[in-house]
Design a protein around this motif. Sequence first.
Motif, PDB file in Angstrom:
ATOM      1  N   LYS A   1      20.809  72.777  83.775  1.00 21.65           N
ATOM      2  CA  LYS A   1      20.289  72.135  84.960  1.00 21.65           C
ATOM      3  C   LYS A   1      19.917  70.759  84.669  1.00 21.65           C
ATOM      4  N   VAL A   2      18.748  70.753  83.857  1.00 20.25           N
ATOM      5  CA  VAL A   2      18.047  69.494  83.893  1.00 20.25           C
ATOM      6  C   VAL A   2      19.245  68.528  83.158  1.00 20.25           C
TER       7      VAL A   2
ATOM      8  N   GLU B   1      10.317  62.616  97.203  1.00 20.55           N
ATOM      9  CA  GLU B   1       9.449  63.551  96.782  1.00 20.55           C
ATOM     10  C   GLU B   1      10.075  65.125  96.682  1.00 20.55           C
ATOM     11  N   LYS B   2      10.838  65.470  97.379  1.00 22.35           N
ATOM     12  CA  LYS B   2      11.612  66.714  97.667  1.00 22.35           C
ATOM     13  C   LYS B   2      12.510  66.941  96.165  1.00 22.35           C
ATOM     14  N   PHE B   3      13.254  65.575  95.963  1.00 23.56           N
ATOM     15  CA  PHE B   3      13.925  65.814  94.721  1.00 23.56           C
ATOM     16  C   PHE B   3      13.368  65.911  93.532  1.00 23.56           C
ATOM     17  N   ARG B   4      12.021  65.314  93.679  1.00 25.07           N
ATOM     18  CA  ARG B   4      11.350  65.335  92.294  1.00 25.07           C
ATOM     19  C   ARG B   4      10.571  66.758  92.235  1.00 25.07           C
ATOM     20  N   LYS B   5      10.382  67.347  93.440  1.00 24.73           N
ATOM     21  CA  LYS B   5       9.679  68.686  93.609  1.00 24.73           C
ATOM     22  C   LYS B   5      10.714  69.664  92.792  1.00 24.73           C
TER      23      LYS B   5
ATOM     24  N   ALA C   1       8.630  61.562  84.377  1.00 23.91           N
ATOM     25  CA  ALA C   1       9.230  60.870  83.315  1.00 23.91           C
ATOM     26  C   ALA C   1      10.881  60.989  83.271  1.00 23.91           C
ATOM     27  N   ILE C   2      11.131  62.053  83.617  1.00 23.60           N
ATOM     28  CA  ILE C   2      12.672  62.012  83.816  1.00 23.60           C
ATOM     29  C   ILE C   2      13.186  61.021  84.753  1.00 23.60           C
ATOM     30  N   LEU C   3      12.638  61.035  85.949  1.00 15.72           N
ATOM     31  CA  LEU C   3      13.305  60.057  86.971  1.00 15.72           C
ATOM     32  C   LEU C   3      12.644  58.707  86.491  1.00 15.72           C
ATOM     33  N   GLY C   4      11.748  58.491  85.876  1.00  9.92           N
ATOM     34  CA  GLY C   4      11.612  57.153  85.381  1.00  9.92           C
ATOM     35  C   GLY C   4      12.721  56.591  84.587  1.00  9.92           C
ATOM     36  N   VAL C   5      12.932  57.471  83.438  1.00  5.70           N
ATOM     37  CA  VAL C   5      13.865  57.050  82.435  1.00  5.70           C
ATOM     38  C   VAL C   5      15.435  56.799  83.369  1.00  5.70           C
ATOM     39  N   THR C   6      15.589  57.555  83.901  1.00  9.19           N
ATOM     40  CA  THR C   6      17.124  57.556  84.611  1.00  9.19           C
ATOM     41  C   THR C   6      17.240  56.620  85.732  1.00  9.19           C
TER      42      THR C   6
ATOM     43  N   ALA D   1      23.932  59.583  79.693  1.00  9.78           N
ATOM     44  CA  ALA D   1      23.442  60.924  79.972  1.00  9.78           C
ATOM     45  C   ALA D   1      23.128  61.899  78.873  1.00  9.78           C
ATOM     46  N   ASP D   2      24.202  61.908  77.739  1.00 12.08           N
ATOM     47  CA  ASP D   2      23.844  62.611  76.811  1.00 12.08           C
ATOM     48  C   ASP D   2      22.603  61.922  75.949  1.00 12.08           C
ATOM     49  N   ILE D   3      22.503  60.887  75.612  1.00 11.24           N
ATOM     50  CA  ILE D   3      21.583  60.281  75.000  1.00 11.24           C
ATOM     51  C   ILE D   3      20.017  60.773  75.532  1.00 11.24           C
ATOM     52  N   TYR D   4      20.040  60.523  76.992  1.00 11.12           N
ATOM     53  CA  TYR D   4      18.815  60.693  77.622  1.00 11.12           C
ATOM     54  C   TYR D   4      18.613  62.307  77.596  1.00 11.12           C
ATOM     55  N   SER D   5      19.676  63.054  77.816  1.00 12.08           N
ATOM     56  CA  SER D   5      19.167  64.541  77.535  1.00 12.08           C
ATOM     57  C   SER D   5      18.781  64.834  76.347  1.00 12.08           C
TER      58      SER D   5
END
Length: 185
Positions: free
Chosen positions: A76-77, A118-122, A149-154, A173-177
């Motif tokens: 999912k992540v 915020e809902k997306f982040r939560k 952190a994930i949201l900041g990077v992406t 996306a693969d590199i970030y994952s």
Amino acid sequence: MKADIKQKSILLFEEKGFSETSIQDIVQALGVTKGTFYYYFTSKEQLLMDIHLGYIDDLLERQEKIRQNQLTNCEKVMQLIALLITDIANHGPSGKVFFREMRHLCEENALEVKGKREKFRKNLEEIISDGMAQNEFRQGLEPDIIAFAILGVTNWSYQWFNPAGGISADRLADIYSDLILNGIV
């Protein structure tokens, strides 16, 4: 016509900025009258709000589909990272307007958009917490900080990522994952 106004406005807002783009600029680019603009939108700020809600509501809907899939939390992540990066690749101007121009929304509208963000982040935090509870992720993580952190990077990728450049959205996306899930050690 409403969709045409939105799309042309997104491109103009990306290029010139919200403040520097007038309603006259928008209608002139479309070859229509101001009356046409005002038939669909009461103001330029209402148009910006419509752009923001369309962007975040679409992301929330697609995020929910990922959350409801029978996937591991790790998968999912990875899918959420891919969602955000491919969205930048496919809708880059909308992303730039979404992240850069929110400051031009009135307080009430800004609060509504911030609530959806915020809902997306939560929702992402919940996936991380579930992954910890199911021993997919190591214990001791701070789900809120990891989600930020994930949201900041992406999300920052909209500033520099060029889908026509040397790396595809899927590869990024693969590199970030890999970075997020495995680190660099």
